[in-house]
Scaffold this motif. Structure first.
Motif, PDB file in Angstrom:
ATOM      1  N   ALA A   1     -91.075  -7.826 -43.531  1.00 30.04           N
ATOM      2  CA  ALA A   1     -91.639  -7.417 -42.235  1.00 30.04           C
ATOM      3  C   ALA A   1     -91.504  -5.901 -42.130  1.00 30.04           C
ATOM      4  O   ALA A   1     -90.458  -5.348 -42.487  1.00 30.04           O
ATOM      5  N   ILE A   2     -92.558  -5.235 -41.676  1.00 31.16           N
ATOM      6  CA  ILE A   2     -92.542  -3.769 -41.576  1.00 31.16           C
ATOM      7  C   ILE A   2     -92.734  -3.388 -40.110  1.00 31.16           C
ATOM      8  O   ILE A   2     -93.737  -3.750 -39.494  1.00 31.16           O
ATOM      9  N   VAL A   3     -91.760  -2.664 -39.576  1.00 35.06           N
ATOM     10  CA  VAL A   3     -91.868  -2.186 -38.186  1.00 35.06           C
ATOM     11  C   VAL A   3     -91.697  -0.668 -38.223  1.00 35.06           C
ATOM     12  O   VAL A   3     -90.587  -0.147 -38.309  1.00 35.06           O
ATOM     13  N   LEU A   4     -92.831   0.037 -38.208  1.00 36.47           N
ATOM     14  CA  LEU A   4     -92.820   1.497 -38.315  1.00 36.47           C
ATOM     15  C   LEU A   4     -93.837   2.069 -37.344  1.00 36.47           C
ATOM     16  O   LEU A   4     -94.841   1.423 -37.047  1.00 36.47           O
ATOM     17  N   PRO A   5     -93.604   3.296 -36.880  1.00 35.76           N
ATOM     18  CA  PRO A   5     -94.632   3.924 -36.042  1.00 35.76           C
ATOM     19  C   PRO A   5     -95.888   4.189 -36.870  1.00 35.76           C
ATOM     20  O   PRO A   5     -95.810   4.274 -38.101  1.00 35.76           O
ATOM     21  N   ASN A   6     -97.034   4.308 -36.205  1.00 34.00           N
ATOM     22  CA  ASN A   6     -98.268   4.630 -36.924  1.00 34.00           C
ATOM     23  C   ASN A   6     -98.121   5.996 -37.559  1.00 34.00           C
ATOM     24  O   ASN A   6     -97.641   6.926 -36.929  1.00 34.00           O
ATOM     25  N   GLY A   7     -98.538   6.133 -38.789  1.00 35.51           N
ATOM     26  CA  GLY A   7     -98.426   7.430 -39.441  1.00 35.51           C
ATOM     27  C   GLY A   7     -98.376   7.257 -40.939  1.00 35.51           C
ATOM     28  O   GLY A   7     -98.521   6.139 -41.456  1.00 35.51           O
ATOM     29  N   PRO A   8     -98.155   8.356 -41.675  1.00 39.21           N
ATOM     30  CA  PRO A   8     -98.249   8.296 -43.134  1.00 39.21           C
ATOM     31  C   PRO A   8     -97.212   7.385 -43.785  1.00 39.21           C
ATOM     32  O   PRO A   8     -97.505   6.733 -44.793  1.00 39.21           O
ATOM     33  N   GLU A   9     -95.992   7.296 -43.201  1.00 39.12           N
ATOM     34  CA  GLU A   9     -94.972   6.419 -43.796  1.00 39.12           C
ATOM     35  C   GLU A   9     -95.397   4.957 -43.701  1.00 39.12           C
ATOM     36  O   GLU A   9     -95.145   4.171 -44.610  1.00 39.12           O
ATOM     37  N   MET A  10     -96.049   4.596 -42.601  1.00 40.02           N
ATOM     38  CA  MET A  10     -96.508   3.213 -42.442  1.00 40.02           C
ATOM     39  C   MET A  10     -97.570   2.890 -43.502  1.00 40.02           C
ATOM     40  O   MET A  10     -97.532   1.828 -44.135  1.00 40.02           O
ATOM     41  N   ALA A  11     -98.517   3.821 -43.701  1.00 37.46           N
ATOM     42  CA  ALA A  11     -99.575   3.594 -44.711  1.00 37.46           C
ATOM     43  C   ALA A  11     -98.958   3.489 -46.103  1.00 37.46           C
ATOM     44  O   ALA A  11     -99.274   2.575 -46.873  1.00 37.46           O
ATOM     45  N   ALA A  12     -98.056   4.414 -46.419  1.00 37.83           N
ATOM     46  CA  ALA A  12     -97.439   4.436 -47.749  1.00 37.83           C
ATOM     47  C   ALA A  12     -96.542   3.217 -47.963  1.00 37.83           C
ATOM     48  O   ALA A  12     -96.506   2.647 -49.060  1.00 37.83           O
ATOM     49  N   ALA A  13     -95.822   2.800 -46.914  1.00 35.28           N
ATOM     50  CA  ALA A  13     -94.933   1.637 -47.041  1.00 35.28           C
ATOM     51  C   ALA A  13     -95.753   0.372 -47.289  1.00 35.28           C
ATOM     52  O   ALA A  13     -95.402  -0.454 -48.143  1.00 35.28           O
ATOM     53  N   PHE A  14     -96.866   0.223 -46.582  1.00 35.64           N
ATOM     54  CA  PHE A  14     -97.732  -0.938 -46.806  1.00 35.64           C
ATOM     55  C   PHE A  14     -98.178  -0.979 -48.271  1.00 35.64           C
ATOM     56  O   PHE A  14     -98.041  -1.994 -48.956  1.00 35.64           O
ATOM     57  N   VAL A  15     -98.688   0.144 -48.769  1.00 40.96           N
ATOM     58  CA  VAL A  15     -99.226   0.198 -50.129  1.00 40.96           C
ATOM     59  C   VAL A  15     -98.118  -0.032 -51.167  1.00 40.96           C
ATOM     60  O   VAL A  15     -98.259  -0.844 -52.084  1.00 40.96           O
ATOM     61  N   ALA A  16     -96.991   0.677 -50.999  1.00 39.59           N
ATOM     62  CA  ALA A  16     -95.923   0.626 -52.004  1.00 39.59           C
ATOM     63  C   ALA A  16     -95.224  -0.731 -52.028  1.00 39.59           C
ATOM     64  O   ALA A  16     -94.977  -1.305 -53.095  1.00 39.59           O
ATOM     65  N   ILE A  17     -94.918  -1.283 -50.847  1.00 41.48           N
ATOM     66  CA  ILE A  17     -94.227  -2.582 -50.788  1.00 41.48           C
ATOM     67  C   ILE A  17     -95.156  -3.684 -51.306  1.00 41.48           C
ATOM     68  O   ILE A  17     -94.734  -4.584 -52.037  1.00 41.48           O
ATOM     69  N   ALA A  18     -96.452  -3.569 -50.960  1.00 39.78           N
ATOM     70  CA  ALA A  18     -97.417  -4.599 -51.395  1.00 39.78           C
ATOM     71  C   ALA A  18     -97.597  -4.616 -52.912  1.00 39.78           C
ATOM     72  O   ALA A  18     -98.086  -5.599 -53.461  1.00 39.78           O
ATOM     73  N   CYS A  19     -97.203  -3.548 -53.600  1.00 41.59           N
ATOM     74  CA  CYS A  19     -97.320  -3.540 -55.067  1.00 41.59           C
ATOM     75  C   CYS A  19     -96.380  -4.558 -55.720  1.00 41.59           C
ATOM     76  O   CYS A  19     -96.593  -4.933 -56.876  1.00 41.59           O
ATOM     77  N   GLY A  20     -95.318  -4.990 -54.985  1.00 39.02           N
ATOM     78  CA  GLY A  20     -94.381  -5.910 -55.615  1.00 39.02           C
ATOM     79  C   GLY A  20     -93.794  -6.972 -54.704  1.00 39.02           C
ATOM     80  O   GLY A  20     -92.892  -7.706 -55.094  1.00 39.02           O
ATOM     81  N   ALA A  21     -94.302  -7.048 -53.459  1.00 44.91           N
ATOM     82  CA  ALA A  21     -93.813  -8.071 -52.521  1.00 44.91           C
ATOM     83  C   ALA A  21     -94.944  -8.367 -51.536  1.00 44.91           C
ATOM     84  O   ALA A  21     -96.042  -7.835 -51.665  1.00 44.91           O
ATOM     85  N   THR A  22     -94.672  -9.225 -50.553  1.00 39.97           N
ATOM     86  CA  THR A  22     -95.680  -9.555 -49.541  1.00 39.97           C
ATOM     87  C   THR A  22     -95.363  -8.781 -48.269  1.00 39.97           C
ATOM     88  O   THR A  22     -94.251  -8.885 -47.740  1.00 39.97           O
ATOM     89  N   THR A  23     -96.324  -7.990 -47.785  1.00 35.00           N
ATOM     90  CA  THR A  23     -96.091  -7.194 -46.579  1.00 35.00           C
ATOM     91  C   THR A  23     -96.471  -7.981 -45.334  1.00 35.00           C
ATOM     92  O   THR A  23     -97.441  -8.736 -45.340  1.00 35.00           O
ATOM     93  N   ALA A  24     -95.695  -7.775 -44.273  1.00 35.69           N
ATOM     94  CA  ALA A  24     -95.997  -8.385 -42.975  1.00 35.69           C
ATOM     95  C   ALA A  24     -95.818  -7.300 -41.909  1.00 35.69           C
ATOM     96  O   ALA A  24     -94.759  -7.183 -41.302  1.00 35.69           O
TER      97      ALA A  24
END
Length: 505
Positions: A57-80
């Motif tokens: 589960a990802i709880v982050l403010p809108n911004g570049p870290e949220m975009a990067a976290a979605f992409v990076a985490i999704a490379c090896g796990a399931t993002t929510a």
């Protein structure tokens, strides 16, 4: 552009030193930097026992870290990704329903999600932002072994989102690596995106539109996504001037707020020209499309998307092919057809339910056989939208099946009435909705936001509507509001609006 079937493969095509993720007043994160970040992130997750198929589960403010976290985490796990504005009981529902293996939250960010995770025994992993836009490291979690370590494969689930259930309990939509990369490639193709393109993202990044259309489609083309803290009509033109994007994508309510400020920002629009504007996730009134196109001197590309299709299903094409105001365009991703109630596929020009199938369409809701039995017929996913194809093969939506207003024996399409009311010179926004009625079942109501400095009476609007609509479609009740109630993703709330406003027939 060869189609990648995983997010890691999609990132591999980006040119090393080119910016991938940008943000106002921050140095960019290059493709090399993003690829290295994805590898480090997957290794860090694997070291705390989280791998492919495990939900983060990802709880982050809108911004570049949220975009990067979605992409990076999704490379090896399931993002929510979850809306950071949720209240405690909402986090409780989602973290439980998702069976989350970890919660990633920004360091120092206060959120009820922390207490809920602690109560549920979900490990909290802190995201520590770096200097470049989107750069981060992860801290926390207990050492462990991932059951399925390494980079995700095509059929692994990349993203799970809940449908916005207006009435029913939200359903979990699992989207695979192959689903989301197919959709990103379709969007990049439709918009003819290149490495020179940069999208200004104002959409929330817990929503399919921001995740796939703004972020992943930009990366699929080797271009950049410029991540803002979220939609802000007052800051939009400043960002446009400073960042010089080539396009942006938004929901109609955002476009209409931008349009209201366009006149006083004409110099910026001239200085920072856009190649096109894109609208999706709700119907854009034809008048708003014309006004936006005139204000920005650029085509407005209306697209049709939904979560179950990893976003895009149809899109108006770029010039020189025509954009048709009020129509959502040509199939642009999955196969699209019109189905009768008995499951027959209908010919061009006939009205029925819009159905889709293809590489970007979910294989089904999770653990919900009843919903799946209703949603799929002969391999086609039933969207719940009603529409028809015109002579040129463009799709015209006539309404959500469950939003159609059933007045006596007649059916009223709220979209049709919205379109007519929006053409009145004093109207900035119109939303038609059903009002429960003891005899007729429902009566037609309309909520109206007037343009700045203009006024108009209920009588005038009803007379205007009566010139263009059959009598039974003319709103019996018109309410003027400073703004129309919206959901978390900027969608206007049609169902239940009468109750919310306390209106009875």
């Amino acid at each position: 552009m060869t189609a990648a079937s995983t997010i890691a493969a999609l990132l591999a095509a980006g040119e090393a030193g080119r910016p991938a993720i940008r943000a106002p007043e921050r140095p960019s994160l290059t493709y090399d930097g993003l690829r290295a970040l994805a590898e480090r992130t997957v290794a860090a997750l694997n070291s705390i026992g989280i791998g492919r198929g495990d939900r983060v589960a990802i709880v982050l403010p809108n911004g570049p870290e949220m975009a990067a976290a979605f992409v990076a985490i999704a490379c090896g796990a399931t993002t929510a990704p979850l809306n950071p504005a949720y209240k405690e009981e909402e986090f409780e529902f989602y973290l439980t329903d998702l069976k989350a293996k970890a919660l990633v939250i920004q360091q120092g960010m206060e959120s009820p999600a922390r207490a809920v995770a602690a109560r549920l025994g979900v490990p909290v992993v802190e995201l520590v932002p770096g200097e470049a836009a989107g750069a981060f490291s992860l801290a926390g979690g207990q050492p462990g072994q991932a059951a399925r370590p390494g980079m995700a494969e095509a059929e692994d689930v990349a993203l799970v989102l809940h449908t916005s259930g207006t009435t029913a309990r939200p359903k979990i939509v699992p989207l695979t690596q192959a689903n989301v990369t197919a959709s990103a490639a379709s969007i990049a193709r439709t918009l003819e995106l290149t490495p020179e393109d940069a999208c200004l993202n104002v959409m929330p990044l817990f929503h399919i539109h921001g995740l796939i259309a703004a972020t992943l489609a930009s990366l699929a083309a080797g271009g950049a996504v410029i991540c803002t803290p979220g939609f802000n009509a007052l800051k939009f033109f400043g960002w446009l001037d400073a960042e010089r994007p080539s396009w942006y994508t938004a929901v109609p309510t955002m476009h209409q707020a931008i349009l209201q400020r366009a006149e006083r920002n004409r110099e910026i629009i001239a200085r920072a020209p856009l190649r096109f504007l894109r609208s999706s996730s709700a119907s854009l009134p034809a008048q708003a499309m014309k006004d936006l196109s005139a204000a920005f001197d650029a085509p407005v590309i209306e697209a049709y998307g939904m979560t179950e299709a990893s976003h895009q299903m149809c899109s108006n094409p770029l010039p020189p092919r025509p954009q048709k105001p009020g129509l959502v365009g040509l199939p642009a991703g999955p196969e699209v057809a019109i189905m009768a109630e008995d499951g027959r596929i209908l010919p061009q020009g006939e009205i029925g339910e819009v159905v889709i199938r293809g590489p970007n369409v979910t294989k089904g809701y999770e653990a919900n056989p009843e919903a799946n039995a209703k949603a799929f017929t002969d391999g086609w996913f039933r969207t719940g939208d009603q529409g028809m194809f015109d002579a040129d093969g463009y799709l015209m939506l006539t309404g959500r099946l469950k939003e159609l207003i059933k007045r006596g024996g007649e059916q009223v399409s709220p979209l049709e009435v919205d379109g007519i009311l929006s053409e009145h010179p004093a109207v900035a926004q119109a939303l038609t909705f059903g009002i429960p009625h003891p005899m007729l079942g429902e009566e037609v109501g309309a909520a109206i936001v007037l343009r700045e400095g203009m006024d108009c009476t209920e009588r005038e609007l009803r007379d205007f509507a009566a010139k263009h609509l059959a009598d039974f479609k003319v709103p019996r009740k018109v309410v003027f509001l400073p703004e129309i109630p919206k959901g978390a993703t900027g969608k206007l709330m049609r169902i239940g609006l009468a109750q919310k406003l306390g209106i009875t027939a």
